[in-house]
Design a protein around this motif. Structure first.
Motif, PDB file in Angstrom:
ATOM      1  N   SER A 109       0.859  -1.195   0.000  1.00 57.08           N
ATOM      2  CA  SER A 109       0.000   0.000   0.000  1.00 57.08           C
ATOM      3  C   SER A 109       0.889   1.236   0.000  1.00 57.08           C
ATOM      4  N   GLY A 110       0.240   2.365  -0.182  1.00 56.14           N
ATOM      5  CA  GLY A 110       0.971   3.617  -0.121  1.00 56.14           C
ATOM      6  C   GLY A 110       1.500   3.891   1.282  1.00 56.14           C
ATOM      7  N   SER A 111       0.699   3.567   2.276  1.00 53.16           N
ATOM      8  CA  SER A 111       1.137   3.806   3.660  1.00 53.16           C
ATOM      9  C   SER A 111       2.389   2.990   3.974  1.00 53.16           C
ATOM     10  N   GLU A 112       2.377   1.735   3.535  1.00 46.46           N
ATOM     11  CA  GLU A 112       3.554   0.897   3.768  1.00 46.46           C
ATOM     12  C   GLU A 112       4.747   1.405   2.956  1.00 46.46           C
ATOM     13  N   GLY A 152       0.570  17.787   3.768  1.00 43.98           N
ATOM     14  CA  GLY A 152       1.034  16.568   3.099  1.00 43.98           C
ATOM     15  C   GLY A 152       0.189  15.390   3.541  1.00 43.98           C
ATOM     16  N   TYR A 153      -0.025  14.441   2.637  1.00 39.38           N
ATOM     17  CA  TYR A 153      -0.669  13.178   3.010  1.00 39.38           C
ATOM     18  C   TYR A 153       0.253  12.036   2.627  1.00 39.38           C
ATOM     19  N   HIS A 154       0.617  11.247   3.611  1.00 40.23           N
ATOM     20  CA  HIS A 154       1.515  10.129   3.359  1.00 40.23           C
ATOM     21  C   HIS A 154       0.952   8.840   3.938  1.00 40.23           C
ATOM     22  N   GLY A 155      -0.357   8.699   3.844  1.00 39.59           N
ATOM     23  CA  GLY A 155      -0.978   7.487   4.340  1.00 39.59           C
ATOM     24  C   GLY A 155      -1.180   7.548   5.843  1.00 39.59           C
ATOM     25  N   VAL A 156      -1.455   6.371   6.421  1.00 40.37           N
ATOM     26  CA  VAL A 156      -1.967   6.354   7.788  1.00 40.37           C
ATOM     27  C   VAL A 156      -1.110   5.558   8.768  1.00 40.37           C
ATOM     28  N   VAL A 199       8.083  14.731   0.447  1.00 36.78           N
ATOM     29  CA  VAL A 199       6.969  15.534  -0.073  1.00 36.78           C
ATOM     30  C   VAL A 199       6.267  14.766  -1.195  1.00 36.78           C
ATOM     31  N   GLU A 200       5.005  15.095  -1.377  1.00 38.50           N
ATOM     32  CA  GLU A 200       4.334  14.676  -2.605  1.00 38.50           C
ATOM     33  C   GLU A 200       4.703  15.726  -3.652  1.00 38.50           C
ATOM     34  N   PRO A 201       5.180  15.312  -4.831  1.00 35.08           N
ATOM     35  CA  PRO A 201       5.493  16.326  -5.851  1.00 35.08           C
ATOM     36  C   PRO A 201       4.264  17.200  -6.122  1.00 35.08           C
ATOM     37  N   GLY A 241      -2.055  15.473  -3.617  1.00 33.76           N
ATOM     38  CA  GLY A 241      -3.347  15.111  -4.181  1.00 33.76           C
ATOM     39  C   GLY A 241      -4.459  15.143  -3.152  1.00 33.76           C
ATOM     40  N   SER A 242      -4.235  14.466  -2.034  1.00 29.14           N
ATOM     41  CA  SER A 242      -5.325  14.246  -1.080  1.00 29.14           C
ATOM     42  C   SER A 242      -5.838  15.520  -0.436  1.00 29.14           C
ATOM     43  N   THR A 243      -4.983  16.523  -0.291  1.00 28.26           N
ATOM     44  CA  THR A 243      -5.480  17.763   0.303  1.00 28.26           C
ATOM     45  C   THR A 243      -5.973  18.732  -0.774  1.00 28.26           C
ATOM     46  N   PHE A 259      10.274  11.382  -2.710  1.00 28.01           N
ATOM     47  CA  PHE A 259       9.020  11.781  -3.363  1.00 28.01           C
ATOM     48  C   PHE A 259       7.969  10.712  -3.063  1.00 28.01           C
ATOM     49  N   ASP A 260       6.842  11.140  -2.541  1.00 26.50           N
ATOM     50  CA  ASP A 260       5.711  10.239  -2.376  1.00 26.50           C
ATOM     51  C   ASP A 260       4.850  10.371  -3.632  1.00 26.50           C
ATOM     52  N   GLU A 261       5.023   9.398  -4.533  1.00 22.10           N
ATOM     53  CA  GLU A 261       4.322   9.429  -5.823  1.00 22.10           C
ATOM     54  C   GLU A 261       3.172   8.426  -5.861  1.00 22.10           C
ATOM     55  N   VAL A 262       2.578   8.192  -4.703  1.00 23.91           N
ATOM     56  CA  VAL A 262       1.491   7.214  -4.641  1.00 23.91           C
ATOM     57  C   VAL A 262       0.339   7.625  -5.563  1.00 23.91           C
ATOM     58  N   ILE A 263       0.087   8.916  -5.650  1.00 28.99           N
ATOM     59  CA  ILE A 263      -0.955   9.403  -6.573  1.00 28.99           C
ATOM     60  C   ILE A 263      -0.361   9.802  -7.924  1.00 28.99           C
ATOM     61  N   THR A 264       0.808  10.434  -7.908  1.00 33.20           N
ATOM     62  CA  THR A 264       1.341  10.993  -9.158  1.00 33.20           C
ATOM     63  C   THR A 264       1.999   9.934 -10.046  1.00 33.20           C
ATOM     64  N   ALA A 279       2.363   3.225  -5.376  1.00 29.85           N
ATOM     65  CA  ALA A 279       1.320   2.238  -4.998  1.00 29.85           C
ATOM     66  C   ALA A 279       0.235   2.329  -6.071  1.00 29.85           C
ATOM     67  N   LYS A 280      -1.012   2.310  -5.671  1.00 33.66           N
ATOM     68  CA  LYS A 280      -2.186   2.564  -6.517  1.00 33.66           C
ATOM     69  C   LYS A 280      -2.052   2.132  -7.984  1.00 33.66           C
ATOM     70  N   GLY A 281      -1.533   3.021  -8.836  1.00 31.40           N
ATOM     71  CA  GLY A 281      -1.530   2.778 -10.286  1.00 31.40           C
ATOM     72  C   GLY A 281      -0.634   1.636 -10.718  1.00 31.40           C
TER      73      GLY A 281
HETATM   74  C1  LIG Z   1       0.540  10.632  -1.522  1.00 35.99           C
HETATM   75  C2  LIG Z   1      -0.052   9.455  -0.812  1.00 35.99           C
HETATM   76  N1  LIG Z   1       0.717   8.720  -0.019  1.00 35.99           N
HETATM   77  C3  LIG Z   1       0.241   7.645   0.616  1.00 35.99           C
HETATM   78  C4  LIG Z   1      -1.063   7.262   0.477  1.00 35.99           C
HETATM   79  C5  LIG Z   1      -1.587   6.083   1.217  1.00 35.99           C
HETATM   80  O1  LIG Z   1      -1.842   5.024   0.391  1.00 35.99           O
HETATM   81  P1  LIG Z   1      -2.693   3.775   0.926  1.00 35.99           P
HETATM   82  O2  LIG Z   1      -4.076   4.280   1.167  1.00 35.99           O
HETATM   83  O3  LIG Z   1      -2.575   2.783  -0.182  1.00 35.99           O
HETATM   84  O4  LIG Z   1      -2.038   3.308   2.183  1.00 35.99           O
HETATM   85  C6  LIG Z   1      -1.904   7.999  -0.366  1.00 35.99           C
HETATM   86  C7  LIG Z   1      -3.315   7.618  -0.537  1.00 35.99           C
HETATM   87  O5  LIG Z   1      -4.107   8.324  -1.113  1.00 35.99           O
HETATM   88  C8  LIG Z   1      -1.388   9.131  -1.002  1.00 35.99           C
HETATM   89  O6  LIG Z   1      -2.161   9.900  -1.781  1.00 35.99           O
END
Ligand SMILES: Cc1ncc(COP(=O)(O)O)c(C=O)c1O
Length: 445
Positions: free
Chosen positions: A116-119, A149-153, A223-225, A228-230, A256-261, A285-287
């Motif tokens: 996952s992105g969080s992991e 910033g959003y970097h998962g949970v 950082v997220e480049p 997205g989430s906010t 770079f947290d590119e989970v969305i990008t 992650a995701k894509g």
């Molecule tokens: C930039 C970013 N990092 C991490 C995550 C967390 O990913 P996950 O929900 O797969 O743990 C997200 C989820 O939207 C995200 O946008």
């Protein structure tokens, strides 16, 4: 209607499932259920087609239930369900890692898989700390994130993240974390397509933080480049370049947290390519599987990986990993998704559609209550004025009305709407999505 009731009966009742990031009581009073999907559409249990304006949750970049991905998963399930992830592996893990490395810029060539992105974020933060440790700079323990910033949970992710509701009820979090200021200013950036002119100087705040703590105490900046989430916050021009230069100056790793990008959202395999800035570690992650099977990962620069490859060969170099790291089904889905992205030129397609997409989003400027619109690649954030009696209430109603009245899925964060369809979206569907959003906005004002 009957089918909805039948569905409810099959699942017995709605009590047991505690939904994530969802107001559970409101949901269970009026559930939004999705029974199947194909391409750009979801279908509700009673057969209503709903346009997916959010690519699942920023993940189904190739569209839903694509035949080659479905076939790959099903073949893989027959052939190899699982192989021990520690001390053993399977061929598709190496194949997918090589494919991801080939897509990533520069010497980002070593891929660590998770689920996952969080992991992915926690993995990157741990690799950064361990990297300094193996090089004899174990004093570098501080991590720098960013407001909004959003970097998962995970605990690492919420510690470096900058969203108060994700942090405030979960104790003391990681210690030794500091935050850069958010890059967003409505006053200076409102209604900008792409990267705003204003705000590059905010990267200089990193110098202030470095001076405060001392560079020898700082391990990494994450950082997220594009956040997205906010609410879709593209980086100001030159901001990421400046962060890169400051990190280089002080021996700090840039993550770079590119989970969305990642995987096409901004018209490139990774935002790193769009912005011409190569981080030391890149979270994805995701894509990677187009949302079909959970998977995440971290791409590390070759030299960073090499720093761990020392000591006796029978000893584990990085004490980290997950039972389902590089799960065979995820690897099969990942390879099929990357094939689709390549064969259908989906990243280029997103890039080509960006101007049309930005125009369609910006056409909503001037609607009542629209405070700002931001776009980048195939994503758009629309800030609505909050109602006097309750921040988030108007946004929630917009999401609800979009689904119930307009057959459209969008995302909300408070009173901000986010629209980010699969990369297979047609020009006509872009028009359709923003027409629907316009009607929703008028309805909730
Ligand atoms: C930039 C970013 N990092 C991490 C995550 C967390 O990913 P996950 O929900 O797969 O743990 C997200 C989820 O939207 C995200 O946008």
């Amino acid at each position: 209607m009957t089918e909805i009731i039948d569905f409810a009966r099959q699942t017995n009742d709605l009590d047991a499932f505690w939904l994530p990031f969802t107001p559970n009581r409101a949901f269970k009073r009026a559930p939004r259920l999705i029974a199947r999907a194909k391409g750009m559409h979801y279908f509700t249990p009673d057969g209503r087609a709903v346009l997916d304006g959010l690519a699942g949750l920023w993940c189904t970049n190739a569209g839903h239930n694509r035949d080659p991905i479905v076939a790959a998963i099903s073949r893989q399930a027959e052939e190899l369900d699982y192989a021990a992830a520690f001390h053993f592996s399977h061929p598709k893990a190496f194949e997918l890692a090589s494919r991801v490395a080939a897509l990533a810029p520069g010497d980002l060539n070593r891929v660590f898989f998770c689920n996952s992105g969080s992991e992915a974020v926690d993995t990157a933060l741990k690799i950064a700390l361990a990297y300094h440790n193996v090089r004899g700079e174990g004093g570098r323990t501080r991590l720098i994130g960013r407001e909004r910033g959003y970097h998962g949970v995970g605990f690492g992710g919420i510690s470096v993240g900058g969203i108060v509701n994700n942090r405030k009820t979960f104790g003391t979090l990681l210690t030794g974390v500091d935050h850069l200021p958010a890059t967003y200013s409505r006053e200076h950036q409102a209604f900008t397509k792409g990267e705003p002119e204003w705000g590059g100087h905010l990267a200089d705040e990193l110098e202030r933080i470095v001076a405060l703590h001392g560079p020898s105490t700082i391990a990494a900046v994450i950082v997220e480049p594009m956040a997205g989430s906010t609410g879709v916050l593209p980086p100001p021009k030159n901001y990421l370049q400046k962060l890169r230069a400051i990190c280089d100056r002080h021996g700090i790793l840039l993550i770079f947290d590119e989970v969305i990008t990642g995987f096409g959202r901004l018209g490139h395999a990774f935002a790193a390519e769009r912005y011409g800035v190569t981080p030391d570690l890149l979270c994805f992650a995701k894509g990677i599987t187009s949302g079909a099977v959970p998977m995440g990962g971290v791409i590390a620069r070759e030299g960073l990986y090499d720093a761990f490859m020392r000591g006796p060969e029978h000893v584990i170099e990085l004490f980290h990993g997950y039972t389902y790291s590089a799960h065979p089904l995820a690897c099969a889905a990942g390879i099929a998704a990357l094939d689709l992205y390549r064969d259908e030129n989906l990243f280029e397609r997103a890039r080509a559609l960006e101007p049309r997409y930005a125009d369609a989003a910006m056409a909503l400027e001037g609607l009542p209550g629209v405070l700002d619109i931001r776009t980048a690649g195939l994503s758009a954030g629309i800030d609505l004025a909050a109602r006097a009696d309750g921040p988030g209430e108007r946004g929630y109603e917009a999401m609800e009305r979009a689904f119930q009245d307009e057959d459209l899925v969008i995302r909300i964060t408070g009173d901000t709407l986010a629209i980010a369809p699969p990369l297979i979206v047609s020009e006509a569907q872009i028009g359709e999505i923003f027409d629907k959003v316009a009607r929703v906005i008028k309805a909730v004002m």
